[in-house]
Structure formats: structure tokens, C-alpha cells
Design an enzyme around this catalytic site. Sequence first.
Site, short mmCIF file in Angstrom:
data_model
loop_
_atom_site.label_atom_id
_atom_site.label_comp_id
_atom_site.label_asym_id
_atom_site.label_seq_id
_atom_site.Cartn_x
_atom_site.Cartn_y
_atom_site.Cartn_z
N ASP A 23 0.83 -1.20 0.00
CA ASP A 23 0.00 0.00 0.00
C ASP A 23 0.88 1.26 0.00
OD1 ASP A 23 -2.32 1.41 0.03
OD2 ASP A 23 -2.86 0.94 2.09
N HIS B 193 2.91 3.16 -8.96
CA HIS B 193 2.74 1.73 -9.25
C HIS B 193 3.99 1.18 -9.97
CE1 HIS B 193 -1.22 2.01 -7.71
NE2 HIS B 193 -1.73 2.68 -8.73
N LEU C 205 9.93 -21.42 -4.86
CA LEU C 205 9.01 -20.45 -4.23
C LEU C 205 7.65 -20.43 -4.92
CD1 LEU C 205 8.62 -17.83 -2.36
CD2 LEU C 205 9.35 -16.54 -4.38
C1 FPP Z 1 -1.75 0.17 -3.43
O1 FPP Z 1 -1.32 1.50 -3.43
C2 FPP Z 1 -1.22 -0.55 -4.59
C3 FPP Z 1 -1.97 -1.14 -5.58
C4 FPP Z 1 -3.44 -1.07 -5.60
C5 FPP Z 1 -1.33 -1.85 -6.69
C6 FPP Z 1 -0.24 -2.75 -6.28
C7 FPP Z 1 0.28 -3.53 -7.42
C8 FPP Z 1 1.56 -3.76 -7.63
C9 FPP Z 1 2.61 -3.25 -6.75
C10 FPP Z 1 2.01 -4.60 -8.80
C11 FPP Z 1 1.39 -5.95 -8.89
C12 FPP Z 1 2.08 -6.75 -9.87
C13 FPP Z 1 1.58 -7.69 -10.66
C14 FPP Z 1 2.46 -8.41 -11.57
C15 FPP Z 1 0.16 -8.05 -10.66
P1 FPP Z 1 -2.41 2.64 -3.53
O2 FPP Z 1 -2.57 2.98 -4.96
O3 FPP Z 1 -3.65 2.19 -2.84
O4 FPP Z 1 -1.70 3.79 -2.75
P2 FPP Z 1 -2.41 4.95 -1.91
O5 FPP Z 1 -3.13 4.27 -0.77
O6 FPP Z 1 -1.26 5.77 -1.45
O7 FPP Z 1 -3.33 5.67 -2.83
#
Ligand code: FPP
Length: 260
Positions: free
Chosen positions: A40, A57, A151
Amino acid sequence: MIKSLKRLVNGEKGSERTKEELLEVIKSVPLPEHVAIITDGNGRWAKMRGLPRTAGHAQGMKRVREIIRAADSLGIKVLTFYSFSTENWKRPKDEVEYLMKLPIEFLKTDLQELMKRNVKVQMLGEKSKTPSATQQALIEFEEKTKENTGLILNFAINYGSRDEILHAIRQIIEDVQNGDIDKEQVNEQLMGQYLLTKGLPDPDLVIRTSGEIRVSNFLLWQLAYSELWFTDVLWPDFTDEIFYLAIEDFQRRSRRFGAV
Ligand code: FPP
């Protein structure tokens, strides 16, 4: 690095430790078998820098790769990322589109390394609701890595734990009605067989970044006895060193599973 983390880095005696020394310590004690992470803070990381949320992201993706490498090198058995919840569809269209492209990109850039590392990639969640190119990439990941024995890397995409539990309950009712199982057989172990995590150990350690102290509909059944570890660090800043600190903290806790 924030204060509490610094204290952990410095260890109980207050001496500065290198990453290598920290690694030696955590390798000498049993590791968590299954680590699950709620990644997050990508959006906030980008906003703090005046960048679009998608830049957060993109940086978050680099950390996903870094933590996969760290977990694999340590010999952790299962690593699960909560990448996209069933609620995340409510985000702006361009952000959803960007997030849905990440698995396609990741397949191109990382499949070779994951094969070399013998990593088995699995998805938790309803793939069929994702755009077809994303779905294809997710299927290809699972297909190409299914014989791998190292893994186990789970991505929870379009995942919601209450949905998962309801689906399992419906399935159990159907099987009882069909006479495939007896009502008396319905116990915790059987329930586990009907969940998306069938065959996997429950998470020993759940990490959530960005200062949010909640579990947000993630593995609600499976984390009944998990150790929870929260940090203010935003996911795009979450390094392998912080991952090792979380593991060290886990190793210091005594897990009694309700016993004394
Ligand atoms: C949360 O931060 C993050 C996400 C919703 C996306 C996480 C996904 C990845 C890190 C990549 C996944 C990879 C694959 C291959 C599927 P947020 O956007 O909620 O942050 P905020 O709370 O600060 O707005």
C-alpha cells in the site's frame, strides 16, 4: 528511515548492523513459511513527488521484484502479494487500465528470471473479470511455471476474502446436498480445501505498508493466527532490508496459537 525501523536496524545493543549481518541473524532462526504482503502507498508516494499515481505503481513494481528475489534467496516457501482487490475497480479508469497492464509487462520482463529461480506463479482471484490480454498473461504465467518446485508466488488479483469464503460455503452446501460429503465432515480442515489457498500453509507473517492498520478483506480465514507487521514506509520505498527487519521481528515473537 523512520525512527522505529532505525531502532530495529541498530539491534538491541544499539550497534549499527550491515544488511549482511542482519541476513546472517535471520538465516540462523526458522523463517516464516508463508509471507503475505499488502502493498500500500503507491499513490501517496507518487503524489508526494508531484507525479501521476501510475508512477507510484511503476516504482512499486520494482519493489515487488526486489522482494521476490529476497524471499526466494532466503528460501521462503510462499510469498503472496495483494495486488488488486475487488474494490479497486472503483479507481479512475486510466489507473485501472495501467494496473491491468502490469501483469502483461511483468510476464515479458520477468518470466525468464522466475523460471531460472524455479518460481511457481499462481493467481488468487477471479481472472475472468480482468481484460482479456491481462487474463491471457495471468494464464500464461500459471501454465509456464506450473511444474516449478521452488518459491510459490501468489498474486491476489480481483481478490476479495469475503467473496472467497462465500464461494467456499456455497460449494460445501452443494457437495453436502449432492451427498459427496457429509455435514459432519465440515470442519476447519475441509473449509481450507474449498478456499483459493487450498494446499498452501496459512500466512505466518502479514506485512502492510503505508501506515494503514487494517486487513482490508485479505485472507480473512487464513490469517486467523498470522503475525501482523505494520510499517509507515510506503510500498515504493519498501526495500529488501526492511523485509528482513519484518522477518527478524516475526522471529522474536513467540507464537502460541492460543495455548499458554
Ligand atoms: C496500493 O497503493 C497498490 C496497488 C493497488 C497496486 C499494487 C500492485 C503492484 C505493486 C504490482 C502488482 C504486480 C503484478 C504483476 C500483478 P495505492 O494505490 O492504494 O496507494 P495509496 O493508498 O497511497 O493511494
